[in-house]
Design a protein around this motif. Structure first.
Motif, mmCIF file in Angstrom:
data_model
loop_
_atom_site.group_PDB
_atom_site.id
_atom_site.type_symbol
_atom_site.label_atom_id
_atom_site.label_comp_id
_atom_site.label_asym_id
_atom_site.label_seq_id
_atom_site.Cartn_x
_atom_site.Cartn_y
_atom_site.Cartn_z
ATOM 1 N N GLN A 26 -30.778 41.274 -96.360
ATOM 2 C CA GLN A 26 -31.448 41.374 -97.648
ATOM 3 C C GLN A 26 -32.769 42.129 -97.540
ATOM 4 O O GLN A 26 -33.550 42.157 -98.491
ATOM 5 C CB GLN A 26 -31.691 39.978 -98.229
ATOM 6 N N GLY A 27 -32.992 42.742 -96.378
ATOM 7 C CA GLY A 27 -34.217 43.508 -96.200
ATOM 8 C C GLY A 27 -34.053 44.960 -96.604
ATOM 9 O O GLY A 27 -32.981 45.387 -97.041
ATOM 10 N N ALA A 28 -35.112 45.724 -96.402
ATOM 11 C CA ALA A 28 -35.106 47.150 -96.733
ATOM 12 C C ALA A 28 -34.808 48.010 -95.511
ATOM 13 O O ALA A 28 -34.637 49.220 -95.639
ATOM 14 C CB ALA A 28 -36.451 47.544 -97.337
ATOM 15 N N LYS A 29 -34.742 47.381 -94.330
ATOM 16 C CA LYS A 29 -34.527 48.116 -93.088
ATOM 17 C C LYS A 29 -33.148 47.816 -92.507
ATOM 18 O O LYS A 29 -32.610 46.724 -92.705
ATOM 19 C CB LYS A 29 -35.583 47.742 -92.046
ATOM 20 N N VAL A 30 -32.598 48.786 -91.806
ATOM 21 C CA VAL A 30 -31.394 48.527 -91.017
ATOM 22 C C VAL A 30 -31.745 47.478 -89.968
ATOM 23 O O VAL A 30 -32.815 47.529 -89.354
ATOM 24 C CB VAL A 30 -30.895 49.813 -90.341
ATOM 25 N N THR A 31 -30.871 46.514 -89.767
ATOM 26 C CA THR A 31 -31.168 45.453 -88.813
ATOM 27 C C THR A 31 -30.018 45.278 -87.834
ATOM 28 O O THR A 31 -28.950 45.879 -87.973
ATOM 29 C CB THR A 31 -31.464 44.122 -89.536
ATOM 30 N N GLU A 32 -30.232 44.453 -86.846
ATOM 31 C CA GLU A 32 -29.194 44.036 -85.908
ATOM 32 C C GLU A 32 -29.424 42.573 -85.590
ATOM 33 O O GLU A 32 -30.548 42.065 -85.702
ATOM 34 C CB GLU A 32 -29.195 44.899 -84.649
ATOM 35 N N VAL A 33 -28.350 41.891 -85.221
ATOM 36 C CA VAL A 33 -28.421 40.457 -84.948
ATOM 37 C C VAL A 33 -27.848 40.182 -83.565
ATOM 38 O O VAL A 33 -26.789 40.700 -83.207
ATOM 39 C CB VAL A 33 -27.654 39.651 -86.021
ATOM 40 N N TYR A 34 -28.565 39.383 -82.798
ATOM 41 C CA TYR A 34 -28.162 39.026 -81.439
ATOM 42 C C TYR A 34 -28.088 37.513 -81.300
ATOM 43 O O TYR A 34 -28.844 36.784 -81.959
ATOM 44 C CB TYR A 34 -29.197 39.517 -80.413
ATOM 45 N N VAL A 35 -27.220 37.048 -80.410
ATOM 46 C CA VAL A 35 -27.275 35.674 -79.923
ATOM 47 C C VAL A 35 -27.654 35.773 -78.453
ATOM 48 O O VAL A 35 -26.939 36.399 -77.657
ATOM 49 C CB VAL A 35 -25.933 34.935 -80.077
ATOM 50 N N TYR A 36 -28.798 35.183 -78.117
ATOM 51 C CA TYR A 36 -29.319 35.250 -76.748
ATOM 52 C C TYR A 36 -29.165 33.906 -76.040
ATOM 53 O O TYR A 36 -29.508 32.862 -76.596
ATOM 54 C CB TYR A 36 -30.805 35.598 -76.750
ATOM 55 N N ALA A 37 -28.704 33.950 -74.804
ATOM 56 C CA ALA A 37 -28.780 32.805 -73.907
ATOM 57 C C ALA A 37 -30.122 32.874 -73.181
ATOM 58 O O ALA A 37 -30.839 33.879 -73.280
ATOM 59 C CB ALA A 37 -27.622 32.849 -72.912
ATOM 60 N N PRO A 38 -30.518 31.823 -72.453
ATOM 61 C CA PRO A 38 -31.778 31.865 -71.711
ATOM 62 C C PRO A 38 -31.884 33.121 -70.838
ATOM 63 O O PRO A 38 -30.895 33.569 -70.256
ATOM 64 C CB PRO A 38 -31.731 30.592 -70.869
ATOM 65 N N GLY A 39 -33.094 33.662 -70.770
ATOM 66 C CA GLY A 39 -33.315 34.882 -70.014
ATOM 67 C C GLY A 39 -32.931 36.127 -70.793
ATOM 68 O O GLY A 39 -32.841 37.218 -70.234
#
Length: 376
Positions: A64-77
């Motif tokens: 819903q933003g004005a910028k292209v985005t990306e989404v990550y799922v991070y484990a520790p480290g």
């Protein structure tokens, strides 16, 4: 290596339009207890639930933003469990991933840069281990063998490249530059999952974080093609490149690989082609982008072929389409072969680049559905 540049504005605009078609996610099904909604804006990353059961997880992303985005799922480290890039403003994306019990972070990255806006999540139970499919177990084992082979086979070619740099042999190093990168390009999502290796070996100058030293292939590429001289510092960087690649080869066998990560990795490789190779951003000095293009497609095809027997049972129409689209991409790429390699990408006109872009996009859309087909 993922990075967004101002010179890629047109490509991002096209990616935004593509995302509306290829990444559309349906609203979460209330009956799906493991569906997680992520609402991304330019300053927030809202997660519908911060605790859910391990196993196959569907992540529905809405930008819903004005910028292209990306989404990550991070484990520790900051080990990458799964990701999706190029989610345009006003569009949605659906990610199907297999996540084990543990503590994680979901990160939204407006502008596709930086550490992102993060939310802590807890994954409970042992759902990821409860279901086992012998065919999928075999696919994972074969893919693990493949990525290790690619890493191991990279080392002797990269050593020849590094030696040419250390000997001050500009022409020799140029000839070995693209071949030294093939194994990396085929398995890049696995290499990137470690978090710390990719920024050392494959970062471009405008992708550097504040205070980060520029090392790796592209630093040497600039010397070989732009300055056409090899400095004493370059010779030291050649040794550092080899040390980092040897580290990659040793660690790649410990990578967390699941059927869904293989499928999502194949999609990521196509995103790499669209975002960096088609635009000419990846190899801006050497113009060897088509060799990288082929490496990415080869790696995506390998993952798909290993998953195909199971995907074919669950979604035969998808498999039929993927077979056709992979063949079309290969045919389009073959038109630019020259000798043992490819034409210099700076000789490929805008009309031809548009044709390549179109054929990659036609594959990217069905490939985004592979993880869901495997997880059924």
């Amino acid at each position: 290596m993922r990075v967004l540049r101002s010179s890629a504005i047109a490509a991002v605009a096209a990616a935004t339009a593509l995302a509306a078609l290829t990444g559309c996610a349906k609203k979460s099904d209330d009956k799906d207890s493991n569906a997680v909604d992520v609402t991304a804006t330019d300053d927030k990353c809202q997660v519908s639930k911060t605790s859910f059961a391990a196993g196959h997880v569907k992540i529905n992303v809405r930008n819903q933003g004005a910028k292209v985005t990306e989404v990550y799922v991070y484990a520790p480290g900051d080990r990458i469990v799964t990701e999706r890039e190029n989610i345009g403003p006003g569009t949605r994306a659906e990610i199907t991933a297999t996540i084990k019990a543990g503590e994680y972070e979901i990160a939204c990255k407006p502008g596709m840069k930086g550490d992102g806006i993060r939310q802590k999540i807890t994954v409970t139970g042992d759902g990821a281990q409860a279901k086992s499919d012998p065919e999928l177990d075999k696919a994972v084992a074969e893919y693990r063998k493949y990525v290790q082979e690619q890493a191991d086979e990279t080392l002797p070619v990269a050593r020849k490249f590094a030696d040419a740099v250390k000997n001050g042999d500009v022409d020799g190093a140029r000839k070995l530059y693209a071949p030294s990168r093939v194994g990396w390009e085929r398995t890049e999502p696995v290499a990137e999952s470690f978090g710390d290796i990719d920024p050392k070996v494959d970062v471009r100058e405008d992708g550097l974080e504040k205070g980060q030293e520029w090392t790796g292939w592209h630093r040497l590429e600039k010397s070989l093609w732009e300055t056409k001289q090899i400095s004493d510092e370059d010779k030291k960087l050649a040794d550092r490149l080899m040390a980092d690649l040897e580290d990659w080869s040793k660690r790649v066998g410990t990578a967390e690989i699941t059927p869904t990560s293989m499928a999502n990795g194949a999609k990521e490789l196509l995103d790499e082609v669209y975002r960096n190779k088609i635009t000419g951003e990846e190899e801006r000095y050497s113009h060897t982008d088509l060799a990288d293009f082929e490496g990415n497609v080869d790696g995506a095809l390998k993952a798909y072929e290993l998953l195909k027997p199971v995907a074919g049972k669950h979604d035969p129409a998808l498999v039929k389409e993927l077979d056709q689209q992979f063949a079309a991409v290969k045919q389009a790429l073959d038109a630019y072969r020259e000798g043992d390699g490819f034409k210099s990408y700076d000789t490929v006109g805008q009309d031809d680049r548009k044709k390549l872009s179109d054929v990659v996009n036609a594959l990217s859309e069905p490939l985004s559905k592979l993880a869901a087909a495997v997880a059924k």
